[in-house]
Design a protein around this motif. Structure first.
Motif, PDB file in Angstrom:
ATOM      1  N   GLY A 204     -16.459  -8.408 -11.908  1.00  0.00           N
ATOM      2  CA  GLY A 204     -16.120  -8.737 -13.300  1.00  0.00           C
ATOM      3  C   GLY A 204     -15.162  -7.743 -13.926  1.00  0.00           C
ATOM      4  N   ASN A 205     -14.532  -6.915 -13.103  1.00  0.00           N
ATOM      5  CA  ASN A 205     -13.632  -5.896 -13.643  1.00  0.00           C
ATOM      6  C   ASN A 205     -12.171  -6.298 -13.499  1.00  0.00           C
ATOM      7  N   VAL A 206     -11.328  -5.601 -14.245  1.00  0.00           N
ATOM      8  CA  VAL A 206      -9.887  -5.785 -14.095  1.00  0.00           C
ATOM      9  C   VAL A 206      -9.409  -4.845 -12.989  1.00  0.00           C
ATOM     10  N   ALA A 207      -8.554  -5.351 -12.110  1.00  0.00           N
ATOM     11  CA  ALA A 207      -7.983  -4.500 -11.059  1.00  0.00           C
ATOM     12  C   ALA A 207      -6.544  -4.174 -11.432  1.00  0.00           C
ATOM     13  N   ILE A 208      -6.221  -2.890 -11.406  1.00  0.00           N
ATOM     14  CA  ILE A 208      -4.846  -2.470 -11.725  1.00  0.00           C
ATOM     15  C   ILE A 208      -4.230  -1.887 -10.448  1.00  0.00           C
ATOM     16  N   VAL A 209      -3.024  -2.330 -10.127  1.00  0.00           N
ATOM     17  CA  VAL A 209      -2.399  -1.888  -8.871  1.00  0.00           C
ATOM     18  C   VAL A 209      -1.053  -1.225  -9.163  1.00  0.00           C
ATOM     19  N   ALA A 210      -0.823  -0.104  -8.519  1.00  0.00           N
ATOM     20  CA  ALA A 210       0.474   0.572  -8.631  1.00  0.00           C
ATOM     21  C   ALA A 210       1.514  -0.258  -7.887  1.00  0.00           C
ATOM     22  N   GLY A 211       2.564  -0.663  -8.582  1.00  0.00           N
ATOM     23  CA  GLY A 211       3.585  -1.499  -7.953  1.00  0.00           C
ATOM     24  C   GLY A 211       4.459  -0.730  -6.990  1.00  0.00           C
ATOM     25  N   PHE A 212       5.282  -1.485  -6.213  1.00  0.00           N
ATOM     26  CA  PHE A 212       6.440  -0.910  -5.506  1.00  0.00           C
ATOM     27  C   PHE A 212       6.077  -0.070  -4.294  1.00  0.00           C
ATOM     28  N   GLN A 213       4.805  -0.150  -3.825  1.00  0.00           N
ATOM     29  CA  GLN A 213       4.407   0.754  -2.747  1.00  0.00           C
ATOM     30  C   GLN A 213       3.394   0.131  -1.807  1.00  0.00           C
ATOM     31  N   GLY A 214       3.379   0.657  -0.608  1.00  0.00           N
ATOM     32  CA  GLY A 214       2.395   0.238   0.381  1.00  0.00           C
ATOM     33  C   GLY A 214       2.158   1.370   1.352  1.00  0.00           C
ATOM     34  N   VAL A 215       1.587   1.007   2.490  1.00  0.00           N
ATOM     35  CA  VAL A 215       1.345   2.021   3.514  1.00  0.00           C
ATOM     36  C   VAL A 215       1.715   1.418   4.863  1.00  0.00           C
ATOM     37  N   SER A 216       2.341   2.239   5.710  1.00  0.00           N
ATOM     38  CA  SER A 216       2.738   1.736   7.021  1.00  0.00           C
ATOM     39  C   SER A 216       1.545   1.786   7.965  1.00  0.00           C
ATOM     40  N   ARG A 217       1.311   0.657   8.630  1.00  0.00           N
ATOM     41  CA  ARG A 217       0.192   0.610   9.583  1.00  0.00           C
ATOM     42  C   ARG A 217       0.480   1.543  10.762  1.00  0.00           C
ATOM     43  N   LYS A 218       1.770   1.628  11.113  1.00  0.00           N
ATOM     44  CA  LYS A 218       2.145   2.402  12.298  1.00  0.00           C
ATOM     45  C   LYS A 218       2.069   3.909  12.035  1.00  0.00           C
ATOM     46  N   THR A 219       2.732   4.375  10.946  1.00  0.00           N
ATOM     47  CA  THR A 219       2.810   5.821  10.732  1.00  0.00           C
ATOM     48  C   THR A 219       1.726   6.336   9.786  1.00  0.00           C
ATOM     49  N   LYS A 220       1.030   5.417   9.102  1.00  0.00           N
ATOM     50  CA  LYS A 220       0.022   5.754   8.073  1.00  0.00           C
ATOM     51  C   LYS A 220       0.655   6.429   6.851  1.00  0.00           C
ATOM     52  N   ASP A 221       1.973   6.417   6.778  1.00  0.00           N
ATOM     53  CA  ASP A 221       2.651   7.043   5.644  1.00  0.00           C
ATOM     54  C   ASP A 221       2.832   6.055   4.493  1.00  0.00           C
ATOM     55  N   ILE A 222       2.976   6.630   3.284  1.00  0.00           N
ATOM     56  CA  ILE A 222       3.205   5.821   2.087  1.00  0.00           C
ATOM     57  C   ILE A 222       4.676   5.379   2.082  1.00  0.00           C
ATOM     58  N   THR A 223       4.891   4.113   1.744  1.00  0.00           N
ATOM     59  CA  THR A 223       6.258   3.567   1.737  1.00  0.00           C
ATOM     60  C   THR A 223       6.564   2.966   0.357  1.00  0.00           C
TER      61      THR A 223
END
Ligand code: ADP
Ligand code: ASP
Ligand code: MG
Length: 413
Positions: A128-147
């Protein structure tokens, strides 16, 4: 219960007061019973400031660290919005792109989403909560780095989440009332479109209409996400982006887009032999350069010039691979021209209406604009012109096709 994804751009969360107003809107959606996911951009100007700081320290900062830095802008926004909602008694949790399950490839600065695993968001919504997500970013499955997903990438975060969560609508809140027949900052009488098809919006975005990042439209089309582009400063209906059948207008032309972020590269005297163009463009692709327009002339005396446009930020990368290759294949110099801009006319109706290109070229000629390159698709005509003439060219073409707001006749009745 409807699932609604709302994305607020940089101007909409530009200062603390605006952030509070966004919180009011989110609260309204939550109170209306919607499961609400909010995607936020960095506060207006923040990403540019961060880029500026990085380039003051290094002329070529490590791409991994640059992405680490840039993603912090969106994290500031998400936490502040969560606090503003808490202040209003609305339970909200913020998530980074990685926590939200946005999985990308490993290409820093323009990563592509390869998978979406938004289980934590779903859990948050189910509570029942609002979810807030930081736009413009993800994570690489291969390197585990932020993209990061490229400038304007929060639009893509929002549409991708809407697709993954099966949302009823993806609302893109921005600083204009919707998608216009041209950039309203350049064309005073540009008209807001009530609706536009995915195909036309794809062309408009790809040709520089920055109101939606092109990848967000691709995602929308591929997953059938209904996108509503609207203002965060009013409650007016904006522009619906969806399948062609949803279009309420049947105009021949949807709009004019322009782009001044590209440069033109010309490889001179390329030998007219099988496989040469393929070699040139394969090298550019290997170096991850986004090639846009390509023009090759008929050869004379066994050689021809090949020109293409690429993002200005990728010119050095492109020349670094083209110069040695040009030598190797016996071509001439590689010439760079950064003083160019692109102007494009887009409309599904031009498929069945002859004479659109002729009318556009004549409007440009009347405005004294010289055309350097031309490229077309079934629903678009684009030209490259001198950078200093781009705005005049946009206005001339917009006028020639009568795309503007209809003005009431003076003294009528
Ligand atoms: P946000 O920060 O909300 O993502 P952007 O700056 O990325 O906002 O996109 C909105 C801007 O896009 C508008 O202020 C406008 O100047 C520009 N723009 C360019 N072409 C168009 C168009 N055809 N329709 C509407 N806006 C456009
Ligand atoms: N903050 C990023 C940018 O300025 C992403 C976005 O706003 O969509 O490009
Ligand atoms: Mg944007």
């Amino acid at each position: 219960m409807a699932i609604v994804v709302q994305k607020y751009g940089g101007t909409s969360v530009g200062d603390v007061e605006r952030m509070k107003r966004v919180a009011d809107r989110v609260q309204r959606s939550h109170k209306a019973g919607n499961q609400t996911v909010v995607v936020v951009s960095a506060m207006g100007g923040t990403t540019d400031d961060l880029v500026g700081m990085a380039s003051a320290i290094s002329s070529s900062p490590p791409q991994r660290e640059l992405d680490m830095l840039l993603t912090s802008g969106e994290r500031i926004s998400m936490a502040l919005l969560a606090m503003a909602l808490a202040e209003r008694g609305v339970e909200a949790k913020s998530f980074t792109g990685s926590q939200a399950g946005i999985i990308t490839d490993e290409v820093h600065g323009k990563a592509r989403i390869v998978d979406m695993t938004p289980a934590r968001l779903q859990e948050c919504l189910d509570e029942g909560n609002v979810a807030i997500v930081a736009g413009f970013q993800g994570v690489s499955r291969k390197t585990k780095d932020i993209t990061t997903l490229g400038r304007g990438g929060s639009d893509t975060t929002a549409v991708a989440l809407a697709a993954a969560l099966g949302a009823d609508v993806c609302e893109i809140y921005t600083d204009v009332d919707g998608v216009f027949t041209a950039d309203p900052r350049i064309v005073g009488d540009a008209r807001k479109l009530d609706s536009v098809s995915y195909e036309e919006m794809l062309e408009l975005s790809a040709q520089g209409a920055g109101v939606l990042q092109v990848r967000s439209v691709e995602f929308g089309r591929n997953h059938g996400v209904r996108i509503h582009v609207r203002s965060s400063f009013s409650y007016r209906t904006g522009t619906w982006v969806g399948p062609q059948e949803d279009k309420v207008e049947d105009a021949i032309i949807s709009g004019v887009a322009h782009d001044t972020s590209e440069a033109k590269l010309t490889v001179q005297h390329v030998p007219d032999k099988v496989g040469v163009a393929s070699q040139l463009f394969a090298k550019l692709a290997d170096a991850n350069v986004n090639v846009d327009m390509i023009v090759q002339n008929v050869s004379q005396e066994g050689a021809t010039d090949i020109s293409c446009t690429v993002p200005r930020g990728e010119v050095d990368k492109a020349t670094a691979v083209l110069e040695p290759l040009a030598k190797q294949i016996g071509a001439g110099d590689v010439i760079v021209d950064s003083d160019i801009g692109k102007v494009a006319l887009v409309g599904a109706g031009m498929k069945t209406h002859p004479g659109v290109a002729a009318k556009m070229f004549s409007a440009l000629s009347d405005a004294g604009v010289n055309i350097q390159m031309i490229s077309t698709s079934t629903i678009r005509v684009s030209v490259v012109v001198d950078a200093a003439q781009v705005e005049d060219a946009v206005r001339a073409v917009h006028d020639a096709f009568d795309l503007g707001e209809e003005h009431e006749e003076q003294g009528a009745g």
